[in-house]
Design a protein around this motif. Structure first.
Motif, PDB file in Angstrom:
ATOM      1  N   PRO A 130     113.922  79.583  55.694  1.00 30.97           N
ATOM      2  CA  PRO A 130     114.162  78.793  56.908  1.00 30.97           C
ATOM      3  C   PRO A 130     115.582  78.934  57.458  1.00 30.97           C
ATOM      4  O   PRO A 130     115.790  78.792  58.660  1.00 30.97           O
ATOM      5  N   GLU A 131     116.520  79.259  56.597  1.00 26.78           N
ATOM      6  CA  GLU A 131     117.900  79.373  57.054  1.00 26.78           C
ATOM      7  C   GLU A 131     118.110  80.595  57.946  1.00 26.78           C
ATOM      8  O   GLU A 131     119.092  80.668  58.696  1.00 26.78           O
ATOM      9  N   PHE A 167     111.021  79.584  66.734  1.00 25.11           N
ATOM     10  CA  PHE A 167     109.949  79.087  65.874  1.00 25.11           C
ATOM     11  C   PHE A 167     109.076  78.082  66.627  1.00 25.11           C
ATOM     12  O   PHE A 167     107.845  78.171  66.609  1.00 25.11           O
ATOM     13  N   VAL A 168     109.721  77.135  67.289  1.00 21.59           N
ATOM     14  CA  VAL A 168     108.971  76.115  68.023  1.00 21.59           C
ATOM     15  C   VAL A 168     108.179  76.743  69.156  1.00 21.59           C
ATOM     16  O   VAL A 168     107.006  76.406  69.391  1.00 21.59           O
ATOM     17  N   GLY A 206     113.351  73.552  56.770  1.00 24.47           N
ATOM     18  CA  GLY A 206     113.253  73.392  55.322  1.00 24.47           C
ATOM     19  C   GLY A 206     112.365  72.223  54.960  1.00 24.47           C
ATOM     20  O   GLY A 206     111.507  72.319  54.065  1.00 24.47           O
ATOM     21  N   ALA A 207     112.542  71.109  55.662  1.00 22.38           N
ATOM     22  CA  ALA A 207     111.696  69.939  55.421  1.00 22.38           C
ATOM     23  C   ALA A 207     110.270  70.188  55.886  1.00 22.38           C
ATOM     24  O   ALA A 207     109.307  69.687  55.293  1.00 22.38           O
ATOM     25  N   LEU A 208     110.137  70.977  56.956  1.00 29.73           N
ATOM     26  CA  LEU A 208     108.802  71.275  57.490  1.00 29.73           C
ATOM     27  C   LEU A 208     107.951  71.994  56.455  1.00 29.73           C
ATOM     28  O   LEU A 208     106.745  71.772  56.368  1.00 29.73           O
ATOM     29  N   ALA A 209     108.588  72.836  55.653  1.00 31.30           N
ATOM     30  CA  ALA A 209     107.851  73.595  54.636  1.00 31.30           C
ATOM     31  C   ALA A 209     107.218  72.683  53.600  1.00 31.30           C
ATOM     32  O   ALA A 209     106.272  73.082  52.901  1.00 31.30           O
ATOM     33  N   ASN A 210     107.701  71.462  53.469  1.00 36.19           N
ATOM     34  CA  ASN A 210     107.149  70.506  52.511  1.00 36.19           C
ATOM     35  C   ASN A 210     106.402  69.355  53.178  1.00 36.19           C
ATOM     36  O   ASN A 210     106.056  68.381  52.531  1.00 36.19           O
TER      37      ASN A 210
END
Length: 251
Positions: free
Chosen positions: A96-97, A104-105, A203-207
């Motif tokens: 994600p970094e 992406f959006v 990063g949070a989106l991945a979880n």
């Protein structure tokens, strides 16, 4: 007629009643034969006209079914390409970094796009309403044509996909991917200095379980669509081949 009239007059003047009676019966038989021949010619003419209309109807139906096949192939291609792009997008989250958040959006908008199949049934519908489907003399073929259009039009698969996208995927998309400055900027709206919306955290989106629920729904519903389209395409190709064979038989 003058010839027959002279014969009748001669037989009557000679008082040859038995011969006249035999002649009268023969004349009646000739008239009946003439009527039968005329009816046969008329029936053949009408049958030829109906067969010509049958050929025209079957040819038009074959062309209409070909449009269904082309539509399915186009839908399948577009849906498959979209899923491939979304699969690539999901894998961006491995790092994600390295990802441009706005890009992406913007690409994630494809989560709310779908393809839908609608059979080209104008010729068939008109033939049914006008009674012209009775021109198809091959009863088995006629029934198969009815079965094809019933299967092509009664599928609720696309309707389910539309409902999943509208009622389940879109709300998750808005909440997880759009409610941020990057999301608004894709619409030309810059709210950084107006609202307290935080930038999207990939990063949070991945979880985020809601995000993965959206991914699951999207891939599941679209792949189910593609499978259903292929079933309809197979039926379309089979009935199209039957129609072509019938046209050869009529020729």
């Amino acid at each position: 007629m003058k010839f027959f009239r002279k014969i009748r007059q001669r037989l009557l003047s000679e008082n040859k009643f038995s011969k006249y009676l035999l002649y009268a019966v023969g004349e009646i038989i000739l008239v009946v034969i003439g009527i039968l021949i005329a009816l046969q010619i008329n029936n053949r003419s009408e049958l030829k006209k109906i067969r010509k209309q049958e050929v025209s109807l079957l040819s038009n139906l074959a062309n209409e079914i070909q449009l269904d096949i082309l539509q399915i192939e186009n839908n399948t291609s577009l849906a498959t390409q979209r899923l491939a792009r979304l699969d690539s997008l999901v894998h961006w989250l491995e790092h994600p970094e390295r990802v441009d958040r706005s890009a992406f959006v913007q690409q994630s908008f494809e989560f709310v796009f779908d393809q839908y199949f609608k059979s080209n049934s104008g010729i068939f519908d008109e033939a049914v309403s006008s009674g012209r489907m009775s021109y198809v003399q091959n009863e088995g073929l006629r029934q198969n044509i009815f079965d094809y259009y019933r299967n092509a039009n009664e599928s609720d698969n696309d309707g389910t996909t539309r409902q999943v996208t509208d009622e389940l995927i879109t709300p998750i998309f808005v909440e997880t991917l759009f409610m941020n400055p990057e999301g608004f900027s894709t619409l030309g709206l810059h709210v950084e200095n107006i609202s307290n919306l935080e930038s999207i955290d990939l990063g949070a989106l991945a979880n985020n379980k809601d995000f993965w629920k959206m991914v699951l729904l999207k891939f599941g519903s679209n792949r189910e669509q593609i499978e259903r389209w292929q079933e309809i395409k197979t039926l379309a190709q089979e009935i199209q081949q039957q129609i072509k064979q019938e046209l050869k038989n009529l020729e």
